[in-house]
Design an enzyme around this catalytic site. Structure first.
Site, short mmCIF file in Angstrom:
data_model
loop_
_atom_site.label_atom_id
_atom_site.label_comp_id
_atom_site.label_asym_id
_atom_site.label_seq_id
_atom_site.Cartn_x
_atom_site.Cartn_y
_atom_site.Cartn_z
N ILE A 69 35.97 43.91 43.82
CA ILE A 69 34.61 44.42 43.61
C ILE A 69 33.73 44.05 44.80
CG2 ILE A 69 32.53 44.19 42.19
CD1 ILE A 69 34.24 44.00 39.76
N GLY A 126 39.57 43.34 41.33
CA GLY A 126 39.48 44.65 40.70
C GLY A 126 40.62 45.57 41.05
N ASP A 129 43.12 44.94 38.47
CA ASP A 129 42.70 45.64 37.25
C ASP A 129 43.15 47.09 37.28
OD1 ASP A 129 41.10 43.59 35.89
OD2 ASP A 129 39.69 43.80 37.54
N GLU A 149 39.24 36.51 40.33
CA GLU A 149 37.91 36.35 39.74
C GLU A 149 37.45 34.90 39.55
OE1 GLU A 149 38.93 40.58 38.83
OE2 GLU A 149 40.00 38.67 39.00
N ASP A 157 37.12 40.82 33.83
CA ASP A 157 36.70 41.54 32.62
C ASP A 157 36.99 43.04 32.66
OD1 ASP A 157 34.81 42.29 34.49
OD2 ASP A 157 33.10 41.42 33.43
#
Length: 276
Positions: A69, A126, A129, A149, A157
């Site tokens: 991110i 991310g 993810d 993270e 998340d």
């Protein structure tokens, strides 16, 4: 075709049912901006609805697949929430923003078409993810992964903590998430995160392209059914999963695709299936 600033859709061969969706911020290591979370699900939805698309390859422009991110976007996100003096309302606003970001990644699973991740360079935070939500994953020898993270003081998340355990095992996922350590493409293969490691990006593009072409030549209904049953069965008992696939096939089995597959086998030719 709609234009995007953070992603790009390419059909490498005009006669191919394989389309590539690129993360397209190469100067930023394909870091995920706020705009990405708005554009990415739209691009996935566009490909899902396009009858010419049978398989989607997900790749990254430049030297890296995804560096995580964008920290500037993350700072902007938290700053917007902290403007309010009401902690409850701030929390509710942040919850809504996180849900939007989660839905952008979950769009990969909800897409009816198979999504294949091709990872080179960094796949951080991310990026993990994203690949965890893909149906099949490949990488290059130089690929580096990290569930990063905790190193930036947040709990992952966007799906890694939920999806990785089913892919690499609970203990492995816990260790990777708590340590945030970097692991290689070869270790990703040994963990089961990727199916194959290629020597370089060019080899991966050629190899995965051939695999995707093979998948794209199969019955679209069979591909959709296989993906949907596999994804849904993760949250079902064995008995429930068997009941689900039986119900699915009771509605889909007697299709023109089945007739074509049988005829092609008897006539010793390649089957030709209608687009969805």
């Amino acid at each position: 075709m709609e234009k995007y600033s953070s992603v790009e859709i390419i059909q490498e061969n005009p006669n191919s049912p394989v389309f590539t969706l690129y993360l397209n911020r190469p100067l930023h290591g394909n870091a995920l901006s706020i705009q990405f979370f708005q554009e990415f699900p739209k691009a996935i939805s566009h490909l899902d609805r396009n009858p010419n698309v049978a398989v989607i390859i997900l790749s990254g422009r430049g030297n890296h697949f995804c560096s995580g991110i964008d920290l500037k976007s993350l700072s902007s996100l938290t700053a917007d929430v902290q403007v309010s003096s009401d902690r409850g309302r701030s929390g509710e606003k942040l919850l809504g923003q996180i849900k939007v970001m989660q839905e952008a990644i979950t769009a990969i699973e909800r897409c009816r078409k198979p999504v294949i991740a091709c990872v080179h360079g960094a796949c951080i935070g991310g990026g993990v993810d994203i690949v965890s939500a893909c149906d099949v994953r490949y990488c290059t020898e130089d690929a580096l992964f990290s569930v990063k993270e905790v190193d930036v003081a947040i709990t992952a998340d966007l799906g890694s903590l939920q999806r990785l355990p089913a892919i690499v095992g609970y203990g492995n996922a816990m260790e990777l998430a708590l340590t945030a350590r970097t692991f290689s493409g070869s270790e990703a293969k040994s963990l089961g995160l990727v199916s194959k490691v290629f020597a370089c990006k060019a080899d991966m593009e050629a190899g995965v392209g051939a695999i995707a072409q093979g998948i794209g030549a199969k019955s679209p209904l069979a591909l959709i059914g296989t993906k949907r049953v596999m994804v849904n069965s993760r949250d079902l008992t064995l008995s429930q999963g068997l009941d689900y696939v039986a119900t699915w096939n009771s509605g889909m089995l007697f299709s023109n695709d089945l007739q074509e597959a049988v005829s092609a086998a008897l006539q010793k030719r390649k089957p030709s299936f209608s687009k969805l």
